[in-house]
Design an enzyme around this catalytic site. Structure first.
Site, PDB file in Angstrom:
ATOM      1  N   VAL A 231      35.029  37.225  21.684  1.00  0.00           N
ATOM      2  CA  VAL A 231      35.278  38.377  22.544  1.00  0.00           C
ATOM      3  C   VAL A 231      36.749  38.275  22.916  1.00  0.00           C
ATOM      4  O   VAL A 231      37.150  37.391  23.670  1.00  0.00           O
ATOM      5  CB  VAL A 231      34.377  38.345  23.794  1.00  0.00           C
TER       6      VAL A 231
ATOM      7  N   CYS B 163      47.302  34.185  22.378  1.00  0.00           N
ATOM      8  CA  CYS B 163      46.331  35.202  21.953  1.00  0.00           C
ATOM      9  C   CYS B 163      46.378  35.490  20.458  1.00  0.00           C
ATOM     10  O   CYS B 163      45.340  35.574  19.801  1.00  0.00           O
ATOM     11  CB  CYS B 163      46.552  36.498  22.718  1.00  0.00           C
TER      12      CYS B 163
ATOM     13  N   ASP C 229      42.235  37.124  37.189  1.00  0.00           N
ATOM     14  CA  ASP C 229      41.582  37.584  35.970  1.00  0.00           C
ATOM     15  C   ASP C 229      40.722  38.791  36.308  1.00  0.00           C
ATOM     16  O   ASP C 229      39.730  38.671  37.017  1.00  0.00           O
ATOM     17  CB  ASP C 229      40.726  36.457  35.377  1.00  0.00           C
TER      18      ASP C 229
ATOM     19  N   ARG D  56      44.792  40.501  30.846  1.00  0.00           N
ATOM     20  CA  ARG D  56      43.646  40.144  31.705  1.00  0.00           C
ATOM     21  C   ARG D  56      43.258  41.321  32.600  1.00  0.00           C
ATOM     22  O   ARG D  56      42.905  41.149  33.760  1.00  0.00           O
ATOM     23  CB  ARG D  56      43.944  38.909  32.569  1.00  0.00           C
TER      24      ARG D  56
ATOM     25  N   ARG E 123      39.336  40.840  33.997  1.00  0.00           N
ATOM     26  CA  ARG E 123      38.628  41.328  32.826  1.00  0.00           C
ATOM     27  C   ARG E 123      37.168  41.629  33.137  1.00  0.00           C
ATOM     28  O   ARG E 123      36.566  40.998  33.982  1.00  0.00           O
ATOM     29  CB  ARG E 123      38.713  40.295  31.697  1.00  0.00           C
TER      30      ARG E 123
HETATM   31 ZN   LIG Z   1      48.388  37.054  25.195  1.00  0.00          ZN
END
Ligand SMILES: [Zn+2]
Length: 205
Positions: free
Chosen positions: A50, A67, A126, A94, A128
């Site tokens: 994910v 990432c 965060d 995020r 998300r």
């Molecule tokens: Zn990143």
């Protein structure tokens, strides 16, 4: 429905020819995609990632974070196995968005760490949200994941959404001199498991 399936097509990549499945999130208008490979609807746990969008890392080769290399490692792992899913969620930085992420980077250039910078801008460390994952996985017939992540909070968040995480598969990649502090902060402040002592470990969830 929180997300609506729109269309699917082939997506050839250097690693494998995936199927790209497009979904539209009703509430936000965000367009999410899931790359899939092989028979993922047979009920057995599916190797999965994910991944939240990171324009700088995923597309622009930024070394401020890990990432891009995590995305590539996950796609390669799915290709090697010939079966898997990669959920690519359009929640940049995020969840704070690209412009705010650049503002946070500016604060970090002045000495703040990634968590302090987000908090100074008025955001949680965060933001998300994984609520859209379940309907997308259900659409694709995925019952259970072997989740590639170093983030126990992500396992917990997905489990709370009703997704079965049969196993956590660690991803160790993308370390460079520019993201040393960032990765250390993720480990100390956001509970990410980065150390080599976790190599090869399997957490049953
Ligand atoms: Zn990143």
């Amino acid at each position: 429905m929180p997300v609506v399936f729109v269309a699917a097509s082939k997506l050839p990549t250097p690693f494998a020819t995936f199927t790209i499945n497009g979904f539209l999130e009703d509430a936000t208008g965000r367009e999410h995609v899931v790359l899939s490979l092989g028979d993922i609807a047979d009920g057995a746990p599916v190797l999965g990632r994910v991944h939240s969008e990171c324009l700088t890392g995923d597309a622009l080769f930024s070394q401020r974070c890990d990432c891009g290399s995590q995305l590539e490692a996950a796609m390669r792992a799915i290709a090697r196995e010939g079966r898997g899913v990669l959920l690519y969620l359009r929640q940049e930085g995020r969840g704070i968005g690209l412009m705010n992420k650049i503002r946070a980077y500016e604060l970090q250039d002045g000495g703040a760490d990634t968590v302090e910078a987000n908090e100074r801008l008025g955001f949680a460390a965060d933001q998300r949200d994984y609520a859209i994952c379940l309907p997308m996985l259900e659409h694709l017939g995925v019952k259970s994941l072997r989740l590639m992540t170093n983030n126990p909070r992500k396992v917990k968040a997905l489990t709370e959404m009703g997704i079965t995480v049969a196993e956590r598969v660690p991803l160790h990649t993308g370390h460079n001199p520019h993201n040393k502090l960032y990765l250390a902060t993720k480990a100390s402040k956001l509970d990410h498991m980065m150390g080599n002592e976790h190599q090869g470990e399997v957490d049953r969830a």
